[in-house]
Design an enzyme around this catalytic site. Sequence first.
Site, PDB file in Angstrom:
ATOM      1  N   CYS A 131       0.434   0.619   2.490  1.00  8.77           N
ATOM      2  CA  CYS A 131       1.711   1.110   1.947  1.00  8.77           C
ATOM      3  C   CYS A 131       1.557   1.746   0.570  1.00  8.77           C
ATOM      4  O   CYS A 131       2.111   2.819   0.303  1.00  8.77           O
ATOM      5  CB  CYS A 131       2.732  -0.024   1.901  1.00  8.77           C
ATOM      6  SG  CYS A 131       2.098  -1.568   1.196  1.00  8.77           S
ATOM      7  N   HIS A 238       7.632  -0.383  -3.726  1.00  9.16           N
ATOM      8  CA  HIS A 238       6.476  -0.440  -4.619  1.00  9.16           C
ATOM      9  C   HIS A 238       6.575   0.649  -5.680  1.00  9.16           C
ATOM     10  O   HIS A 238       7.004   1.771  -5.408  1.00  9.16           O
ATOM     11  CB  HIS A 238       5.177  -0.208  -3.831  1.00  9.16           C
ATOM     12  CG  HIS A 238       4.819  -1.301  -2.884  1.00  9.16           C
ATOM     13  ND1 HIS A 238       5.434  -2.537  -2.883  1.00  9.16           N
ATOM     14  CD2 HIS A 238       3.871  -1.342  -1.894  1.00  9.16           C
ATOM     15  CE1 HIS A 238       4.890  -3.291  -1.935  1.00  9.16           C
ATOM     16  NE2 HIS A 238       3.949  -2.588  -1.321  1.00  9.16           N
TER      17      HIS A 238
END
Length: 329
Positions: A131, A238
């Site tokens: 990711c 994130h």
Amino acid sequence: MQNRYKVAIVGSTGLVGRTVLKVLEEKNFSNCTYTLFSSKKSAGTKLKFLGQNYIIQELTEDSFNLNFDYAIFCAGGTVSEKFAPIAVSKGCTVIDNSSIFRMNPDVPLVVPEVNPEKIFENKGIIANPNCSTIQAVVALKPLDDRYKIKRINYATYQAVSGAGKAGIEDLENGITNIPPKKFPHPIYNNCLPHIDVFMSDGYTKEEYKMIDETRKILNKPYLPVTATCVRVPVKNCHSECINVEFKTNFDIYDVKMLLQNSSGISLVDDIEKNYYPLASLADGSDDVFVGRVRRDFSVPFGINLWVVADNLRKGAASNAVQILEKLIS
């Protein structure tokens, strides 16, 4: 996309699996017939998807006898390692979210905005990158094309959803001082410079994922890359500070315009208005948000970027669905 394709979703009850289903619904991917698989523990439960009630099936060695065209695996490396080759042997093309095949030289590692041509070089399995790597290379690819990257230094600030349901529970339970079960220390009110296991040289496996996957996706096997990956008390999305050295000089305005006009990127960069990427802004979006674009004066051709994205969507589910879209179209 006129034909109807048979698609399996493996790990359909987990965080990423459920996000895959959500993205497929949003894109109205109704030209496919779906079968939803999970472990024995979740088998038999009902899940509403695309206006229908689906009964979750237990994944077994015989599951792929149903002649699927495609499968999206969202169940972890152990499941992928065992069942993806079985699926391929039955003529199914697998899009795998685990790390198990990513560095296999025979398996393309794909971010559609970066290296879509690799999708069609597959031998049955296409790997979805980590990711944190996905959002980074979406931002870096247009810059590399224009200015040629010499070196990358990553510092990540990764949400607890990247560790699954257990990571979210540790954050929520930490508010009332319930000891963590997923993380080695309480994540509530802390930042943990520790994602995945430590290697013998002091780097973590997550940091090596970013280093190795960046090189593979950008097709630069010897590119100098370093990383420090940190888990932070944020539920989802994130954030990354990316320091890049180029081989050639650049104009900062041109860099911003290049990012603004690149696929999959939203430039959020107006410091006079305190306008920069935030986790709360990226949550639920498939875009990669880039801001705090500024020259690094400590090297001749350096630049700093702040990059934020939804790790469950662009960092996993949406990237996999984008690959499926290209395969079908």
